[in-house]
Design a protein around this motif. Structure first.
Motif, PDB file in Angstrom:
ATOM      1  N   LEU A  39       0.821  -1.213   0.000  1.00 19.84           N
ATOM      2  CA  LEU A  39       0.000   0.000   0.000  1.00 19.84           C
ATOM      3  C   LEU A  39       0.852   1.260   0.000  1.00 19.84           C
ATOM      4  O   LEU A  39       0.496   2.253  -0.637  1.00 19.84           O
ATOM      5  CB  LEU A  39      -0.938   0.006   1.209  1.00 19.84           C
ATOM      6  CG  LEU A  39      -2.134  -0.930   1.126  1.00 19.84           C
ATOM      7  CD1 LEU A  39      -2.906  -0.907   2.434  1.00 19.84           C
ATOM      8  CD2 LEU A  39      -3.036  -0.557  -0.029  1.00 19.84           C
ATOM      9  N   ALA A  40       1.972   1.224   0.697  1.00 18.28           N
ATOM     10  CA  ALA A  40       2.831   2.400   0.749  1.00 18.28           C
ATOM     11  C   ALA A  40       3.459   2.690  -0.610  1.00 18.28           C
ATOM     12  O   ALA A  40       3.702   3.853  -0.962  1.00 18.28           O
ATOM     13  CB  ALA A  40       3.911   2.220   1.798  1.00 18.28           C
ATOM     14  N   SER A  41       3.714   1.666  -1.380  1.00 22.14           N
ATOM     15  CA  SER A  41       4.341   1.878  -2.682  1.00 22.14           C
ATOM     16  C   SER A  41       3.326   2.087  -3.801  1.00 22.14           C
ATOM     17  O   SER A  41       3.714   2.340  -4.939  1.00 22.14           O
ATOM     18  CB  SER A  41       5.232   0.684  -3.031  1.00 22.14           C
ATOM     19  OG  SER A  41       4.439  -0.469  -3.237  1.00 22.14           O
ATOM     20  N   GLN A  42       2.042   1.986  -3.488  1.00 23.63           N
ATOM     21  CA  GLN A  42       1.010   2.160  -4.503  1.00 23.63           C
ATOM     22  C   GLN A  42       0.973   3.616  -4.963  1.00 23.63           C
ATOM     23  O   GLN A  42       0.976   4.535  -4.164  1.00 23.63           O
ATOM     24  CB  GLN A  42      -0.357   1.767  -3.955  1.00 23.63           C
ATOM     25  CG  GLN A  42      -1.470   1.878  -4.961  1.00 23.63           C
ATOM     26  CD  GLN A  42      -2.815   1.490  -4.361  1.00 23.63           C
ATOM     27  OE1 GLN A  42      -2.965   1.403  -3.163  1.00 23.63           O
ATOM     28  NE2 GLN A  42      -3.782   1.267  -5.207  1.00 23.63           N
ATOM     29  N   ARG A  43       0.970   3.795  -6.238  1.00 24.92           N
ATOM     30  CA  ARG A  43       0.888   5.134  -6.818  1.00 24.92           C
ATOM     31  C   ARG A  43      -0.495   5.324  -7.427  1.00 24.92           C
ATOM     32  O   ARG A  43      -1.025   4.432  -8.068  1.00 24.92           O
ATOM     33  CB  ARG A  43       1.961   5.310  -7.874  1.00 24.92           C
ATOM     34  CG  ARG A  43       3.361   5.276  -7.310  1.00 24.92           C
ATOM     35  CD  ARG A  43       4.394   5.385  -8.388  1.00 24.92           C
ATOM     36  NE  ARG A  43       4.082   6.389  -9.388  1.00 24.92           N
ATOM     37  CZ  ARG A  43       4.665   7.578  -9.487  1.00 24.92           C
ATOM     38  NH1 ARG A  43       5.595   7.896  -8.641  1.00 24.92           N
ATOM     39  NH2 ARG A  43       4.325   8.420 -10.440  1.00 24.92           N
ATOM     40  N   PHE A  44      -1.027   6.499  -7.216  1.00 27.54           N
ATOM     41  CA  PHE A  44      -2.341   6.818  -7.747  1.00 27.54           C
ATOM     42  C   PHE A  44      -2.177   7.564  -9.064  1.00 27.54           C
ATOM     43  O   PHE A  44      -1.276   8.395  -9.192  1.00 27.54           O
ATOM     44  CB  PHE A  44      -3.120   7.683  -6.754  1.00 27.54           C
ATOM     45  CG  PHE A  44      -3.242   7.061  -5.395  1.00 27.54           C
ATOM     46  CD1 PHE A  44      -4.103   6.014  -5.187  1.00 27.54           C
ATOM     47  CD2 PHE A  44      -2.477   7.509  -4.339  1.00 27.54           C
ATOM     48  CE1 PHE A  44      -4.226   5.424  -3.941  1.00 27.54           C
ATOM     49  CE2 PHE A  44      -2.587   6.937  -3.092  1.00 27.54           C
ATOM     50  CZ  PHE A  44      -3.457   5.883  -2.892  1.00 27.54           C
ATOM     51  N   PRO A  45      -3.046   7.314 -10.032  1.00 28.21           N
ATOM     52  CA  PRO A  45      -2.961   8.083 -11.279  1.00 28.21           C
ATOM     53  C   PRO A  45      -3.296   9.549 -11.014  1.00 28.21           C
ATOM     54  O   PRO A  45      -4.123   9.870 -10.170  1.00 28.21           O
ATOM     55  CB  PRO A  45      -3.993   7.432 -12.193  1.00 28.21           C
ATOM     56  CG  PRO A  45      -4.786   6.519 -11.361  1.00 28.21           C
ATOM     57  CD  PRO A  45      -4.083   6.310 -10.072  1.00 28.21           C
ATOM     58  N   VAL A  46      -2.643  10.411 -11.735  1.00 26.65           N
ATOM     59  CA  VAL A  46      -2.845  11.854 -11.567  1.00 26.65           C
ATOM     60  C   VAL A  46      -4.204  12.232 -12.141  1.00 26.65           C
ATOM     61  O   VAL A  46      -4.572  11.810 -13.238  1.00 26.65           O
ATOM     62  CB  VAL A  46      -1.725  12.635 -12.291  1.00 26.65           C
ATOM     63  CG1 VAL A  46      -1.981  14.129 -12.219  1.00 26.65           C
ATOM     64  CG2 VAL A  46      -0.374  12.287 -11.708  1.00 26.65           C
ATOM     65  N   ILE A  47      -4.941  13.027 -11.363  1.00 27.39           N
ATOM     66  CA  ILE A  47      -6.213  13.563 -11.856  1.00 27.39           C
ATOM     67  C   ILE A  47      -6.080  15.080 -11.892  1.00 27.39           C
ATOM     68  O   ILE A  47      -5.573  15.702 -10.952  1.00 27.39           O
ATOM     69  CB  ILE A  47      -7.420  13.115 -11.005  1.00 27.39           C
ATOM     70  CG1 ILE A  47      -8.718  13.543 -11.683  1.00 27.39           C
ATOM     71  CG2 ILE A  47      -7.330  13.594  -9.587  1.00 27.39           C
ATOM     72  CD1 ILE A  47      -9.958  12.861 -11.159  1.00 27.39           C
ATOM     73  N   ASN A  48      -6.485  15.668 -13.009  1.00 24.52           N
ATOM     74  CA  ASN A  48      -6.429  17.107 -13.199  1.00 24.52           C
ATOM     75  C   ASN A  48      -7.844  17.653 -13.113  1.00 24.52           C
ATOM     76  O   ASN A  48      -8.757  17.137 -13.757  1.00 24.52           O
ATOM     77  CB  ASN A  48      -5.806  17.447 -14.565  1.00 24.52           C
ATOM     78  CG  ASN A  48      -5.772  18.931 -14.816  1.00 24.52           C
ATOM     79  OD1 ASN A  48      -6.770  19.519 -15.219  1.00 24.52           O
ATOM     80  ND2 ASN A  48      -4.632  19.531 -14.563  1.00 24.52           N
ATOM     81  N   ILE A  49      -8.012  18.695 -12.317  1.00 25.84           N
ATOM     82  CA  ILE A  49      -9.312  19.357 -12.170  1.00 25.84           C
ATOM     83  C   ILE A  49      -9.148  20.785 -12.676  1.00 25.84           C
ATOM     84  O   ILE A  49      -8.316  21.539 -12.173  1.00 25.84           O
ATOM     85  CB  ILE A  49      -9.782  19.369 -10.706  1.00 25.84           C
ATOM     86  CG1 ILE A  49      -9.819  17.944 -10.152  1.00 25.84           C
ATOM     87  CG2 ILE A  49     -11.138  20.037 -10.591  1.00 25.84           C
ATOM     88  CD1 ILE A  49     -10.098  17.873  -8.671  1.00 25.84           C
ATOM     89  N   ALA A  50      -9.917  21.140 -13.698  1.00 23.00           N
ATOM     90  CA  ALA A  50      -9.847  22.483 -14.279  1.00 23.00           C
ATOM     91  C   ALA A  50     -11.244  23.092 -14.281  1.00 23.00           C
ATOM     92  O   ALA A  50     -12.211  22.446 -14.683  1.00 23.00           O
ATOM     93  CB  ALA A  50      -9.294  22.426 -15.694  1.00 23.00           C
ATOM     94  N   GLN A  51     -11.323  24.334 -13.820  1.00 24.87           N
ATOM     95  CA  GLN A  51     -12.591  25.047 -13.818  1.00 24.87           C
ATOM     96  C   GLN A  51     -12.795  25.644 -15.194  1.00 24.87           C
ATOM     97  O   GLN A  51     -11.972  26.410 -15.680  1.00 24.87           O
ATOM     98  CB  GLN A  51     -12.574  26.124 -12.742  1.00 24.87           C
ATOM     99  CG  GLN A  51     -13.922  26.726 -12.471  1.00 24.87           C
ATOM    100  CD  GLN A  51     -13.896  27.594 -11.234  1.00 24.87           C
ATOM    101  OE1 GLN A  51     -13.036  27.462 -10.383  1.00 24.87           O
ATOM    102  NE2 GLN A  51     -14.860  28.489 -11.150  1.00 24.87           N
TER     103      GLN A  51
END
Length: 142
Positions: A39-51
């Protein structure tokens, strides 16, 4: 003589029981350590939030398991708009997908112009509306 044999058998049985318990606890500890390192080495995909309605069309990137959207300054993505609740919606990553969830907001959360009532899977390019503010969600796969 039989009394000594019975005592030795009891001691042997007790030693076997403690050895089994020690082995079981060691196995559990090893599995928990392996799971925590995974779990510590798990990387989450980047999410971009734009208004969409603002000048900053580049938005913000997040690489965490949860992003809170709302009017409150303590939110991860604060939106200073009166139609947005203080804690409006939550983006969370689990089961290898990004999900959006309405946090009992006053004006509702809409995903691609459909109001959501339960956690819903989002994909790259979806539009999220919190109150009257439109957001574009982009998932960046590495």
């Amino acid at each position: 003589m039989t009394g000594i044999v019975v005592v030795l058998l009891r001691i042997l049985a007790t030693a076997c029981l403690y050895a089994f318990l020690g082995w079981a606890l060691f196995t559990l500890w090893r599995e928990l350590r392996l799971a925590s390192s995974t779990l510590a080495s798990q990387r989450f995909p980047v999410i971009n939030i734009a208004q969409l309605d603002s000048d900053d069309l580049a938005g913000r990137d997040y690489q965490v398991s949860e992003v809170i959207i709302g009017r409150d300054e303590s939110c991860d993505y604060p939106i200073p708009d009166e139609t947005v609740s203080s804690r409006h919606s939550r983006l969370s990553f689990h089961h290898n997908q990004w999900w959006v969830e309405d946090l009992l907001s006053t004006n509702g959360t809409f995903l691609n112009e459909e109001r959501i009532y339960t956690s819903t899977v989002i994909i790259s390019g979806d539009e999220l509306r919190c109150g009257k503010v439109n957001l574009r969600l982009t998932i960046k796969n590495d």
